[in-house]
Design a protein around this motif. Structure first.
Motif, PDB file in Angstrom:
ATOM      1  N   MET A   1       0.841  -1.162   0.000  1.00 16.23           N
ATOM      2  CA  MET A   1       0.000   0.000   0.000  1.00 16.23           C
ATOM      3  C   MET A   1       0.894   1.236   0.000  1.00 16.23           C
ATOM      4  SD  MET A   1      -2.809   1.455   2.760  1.00 16.23           S
ATOM      5  CE  MET A   1      -3.243  -0.133   3.289  1.00 16.23           C
ATOM      6  N   ILE A   2       0.493   2.229  -0.790  1.00 18.18           N
ATOM      7  CA  ILE A   2       1.212   3.499  -0.837  1.00 18.18           C
ATOM      8  C   ILE A   2       0.312   4.560  -0.204  1.00 18.18           C
ATOM      9  CG2 ILE A   2       2.201   5.258  -2.344  1.00 18.18           C
ATOM     10  CD1 ILE A   2       2.660   3.016  -4.393  1.00 18.18           C
ATOM     11  N   THR A   3       0.859   5.296   0.713  1.00 15.29           N
ATOM     12  CA  THR A   3       0.090   6.370   1.341  1.00 15.29           C
ATOM     13  C   THR A   3       0.918   7.645   1.327  1.00 15.29           C
ATOM     14  OG1 THR A   3       0.917   5.892   3.552  1.00 15.29           O
ATOM     15  CG2 THR A   3      -1.103   4.756   2.872  1.00 15.29           C
ATOM     16  N   GLY A   4       0.246   8.749   1.478  1.00 15.62           N
ATOM     17  CA  GLY A   4       0.928  10.028   1.527  1.00 15.62           C
ATOM     18  C   GLY A   4      -0.075  11.138   1.777  1.00 15.62           C
ATOM     19  N   GLN A   5       0.427  12.322   1.883  1.00 15.87           N
ATOM     20  CA  GLN A   5      -0.429  13.479   2.117  1.00 15.87           C
ATOM     21  C   GLN A   5       0.036  14.639   1.255  1.00 15.87           C
ATOM     22  OE1 GLN A   5       0.060  14.267   6.312  1.00 15.87           O
ATOM     23  NE2 GLN A   5      -1.838  13.210   6.785  1.00 15.87           N
ATOM     24  N   ILE A   6      -0.929  15.404   0.783  1.00 11.65           N
ATOM     25  CA  ILE A   6      -0.649  16.679   0.141  1.00 11.65           C
ATOM     26  C   ILE A   6      -1.731  17.650   0.612  1.00 11.65           C
ATOM     27  CG2 ILE A   6       0.505  15.704  -1.869  1.00 11.65           C
ATOM     28  CD1 ILE A   6      -2.031  16.239  -3.447  1.00 11.65           C
ATOM     29  N   PRO A   7      -1.430  18.927   0.654  1.00 10.02           N
ATOM     30  CA  PRO A   7      -2.449  19.896   1.074  1.00 10.02           C
ATOM     31  C   PRO A   7      -3.620  19.905   0.085  1.00 10.02           C
ATOM     32  CG  PRO A   7      -0.260  20.895   1.052  1.00 10.02           C
ATOM     33  CD  PRO A   7      -0.137  19.554   0.411  1.00 10.02           C
ATOM     34  N   LEU A   8      -4.815  19.994   0.582  1.00  7.50           N
ATOM     35  CA  LEU A   8      -6.007  20.012  -0.260  1.00  7.50           C
ATOM     36  C   LEU A   8      -5.925  21.109  -1.319  1.00  7.50           C
ATOM     37  CD1 LEU A   8      -8.744  18.822  -0.908  1.00  7.50           C
ATOM     38  CD2 LEU A   8      -9.744  20.326   0.815  1.00  7.50           C
ATOM     39  N   ALA A   9      -5.363  22.235  -0.984  1.00  6.73           N
ATOM     40  CA  ALA A   9      -5.241  23.346  -1.937  1.00  6.73           C
ATOM     41  C   ALA A   9      -4.355  22.979  -3.130  1.00  6.73           C
ATOM     42  CB  ALA A   9      -4.686  24.573  -1.232  1.00  6.73           C
ATOM     43  N   ALA A  10      -3.517  21.965  -2.985  1.00  6.92           N
ATOM     44  CA  ALA A  10      -2.634  21.546  -4.066  1.00  6.92           C
ATOM     45  C   ALA A  10      -3.284  20.547  -5.021  1.00  6.92           C
ATOM     46  CB  ALA A  10      -1.354  20.943  -3.485  1.00  6.92           C
ATOM     47  N   VAL A  11      -4.456  20.047  -4.661  1.00  7.77           N
ATOM     48  CA  VAL A  11      -5.140  19.059  -5.497  1.00  7.77           C
ATOM     49  C   VAL A  11      -5.880  19.787  -6.619  1.00  7.77           C
ATOM     50  CG1 VAL A  11      -6.893  17.248  -5.559  1.00  7.77           C
ATOM     51  CG2 VAL A  11      -5.393  17.470  -3.566  1.00  7.77           C
ATOM     52  N   ARG A  12      -5.504  19.476  -7.864  1.00  4.65           N
ATOM     53  CA  ARG A  12      -6.160  20.092  -9.015  1.00  4.65           C
ATOM     54  C   ARG A  12      -7.192  19.161  -9.629  1.00  4.65           C
ATOM     55  NH1 ARG A  12      -0.887  20.838 -11.307  1.00  4.65           N
ATOM     56  NH2 ARG A  12      -1.815  19.868 -13.117  1.00  4.65           N
ATOM     57  N   ARG A  13      -6.925  17.876  -9.584  1.00  2.93           N
ATOM     58  CA  ARG A  13      -7.869  16.891 -10.110  1.00  2.93           C
ATOM     59  C   ARG A  13      -7.634  15.562  -9.425  1.00  2.93           C
ATOM     60  NH1 ARG A  13      -5.838  16.405 -16.369  1.00  2.93           N
ATOM     61  NH2 ARG A  13      -3.684  15.910 -15.901  1.00  2.93           N
ATOM     62  N   LEU A  14      -8.683  14.745  -9.393  1.00  2.00           N
ATOM     63  CA  LEU A  14      -8.660  13.517  -8.620  1.00  2.00           C
ATOM     64  C   LEU A  14      -9.491  12.465  -9.331  1.00  2.00           C
ATOM     65  CD1 LEU A  14      -8.312  12.114  -5.677  1.00  2.00           C
ATOM     66  CD2 LEU A  14     -10.613  12.986  -5.334  1.00  2.00           C
ATOM     67  N   ALA A  15      -8.995  11.250  -9.370  1.00  2.00           N
ATOM     68  CA  ALA A  15      -9.754  10.136  -9.939  1.00  2.00           C
ATOM     69  C   ALA A  15      -9.716   8.957  -8.977  1.00  2.00           C
ATOM     70  CB  ALA A  15      -9.181   9.727 -11.284  1.00  2.00           C
ATOM     71  N   VAL A  16     -10.832   8.279  -8.893  1.00  4.55           N
ATOM     72  CA  VAL A  16     -10.932   7.023  -8.159  1.00  4.55           C
ATOM     73  C   VAL A  16     -11.381   5.989  -9.181  1.00  4.55           C
ATOM     74  CG1 VAL A  16     -12.054   5.787  -6.280  1.00  4.55           C
ATOM     75  CG2 VAL A  16     -11.570   8.236  -6.042  1.00  4.55           C
ATOM     76  N   LEU A  17     -10.572   4.941  -9.350  1.00  4.88           N
ATOM     77  CA  LEU A  17     -10.833   3.943 -10.385  1.00  4.88           C
ATOM     78  C   LEU A  17     -10.816   2.544  -9.801  1.00  4.88           C
ATOM     79  CD1 LEU A  17      -8.196   5.222 -12.983  1.00  4.88           C
ATOM     80  CD2 LEU A  17     -10.594   5.873 -12.868  1.00  4.88           C
ATOM     81  N   THR A  18     -11.702   1.703 -10.279  1.00  9.10           N
ATOM     82  CA  THR A  18     -11.583   0.282  -9.962  1.00  9.10           C
ATOM     83  C   THR A  18     -10.454  -0.291 -10.822  1.00  9.10           C
ATOM     84  OG1 THR A  18     -13.196  -0.359 -11.653  1.00  9.10           O
ATOM     85  CG2 THR A  18     -14.034   0.041  -9.410  1.00  9.10           C
ATOM     86  N   ASP A  19     -10.025  -1.489 -10.490  1.00  6.13           N
ATOM     87  CA  ASP A  19      -8.937  -2.089 -11.267  1.00  6.13           C
ATOM     88  C   ASP A  19      -9.317  -2.280 -12.730  1.00  6.13           C
ATOM     89  OD1 ASP A  19     -10.733  -4.082 -10.487  1.00  6.13           O
ATOM     90  OD2 ASP A  19      -9.195  -5.600 -10.223  1.00  6.13           O
ATOM     91  N   GLY A  20     -10.577  -2.523 -13.005  1.00  5.55           N
ATOM     92  CA  GLY A  20     -11.018  -2.665 -14.396  1.00  5.55           C
ATOM     93  C   GLY A  20     -10.861  -1.383 -15.186  1.00  5.55           C
TER      94      GLY A  20
END
Length: 80
Positions: A1-20
């Protein structure tokens, strides 16, 4: 598992994908993660999944892209 943190203000785009839905990167090696985000940004989740399904249909027996099953559930959520 890979984890980490970045400030919310730095997030420009986000995707959540299933393995398919992630197969274009993880299994077929046809896009990188930036490319997936670009497809999602420009065309939406339907196009991303259409591309996955087209590759799967072009190789139904897993000859070019070996895999444990012909296709997998594919879900994509995108936010920008």
């Amino acid at each position: 598992m890979i984890t980490g943190q970045i400030p919310l203000a730095a997030v420009r785009r986000l995707a959540v994908l299933t393995d398919g839905a992630a197969r274009l990167v993880t299994m077929f090696d046809l896009l990188n993660w930036r490319g997936v985000l670009d497809v999602l940004d420009e065309h939406g989740p339907t196009e991303l999944i259409r591309r996955v399904r087209a590759i799967e249909a072009a190789d139904p027996n897993g000859t070019k892209w070996p895999r444990n099953k012909g296709s997998d559930d594919a879900t994509a959520v995108y936010a920008n």
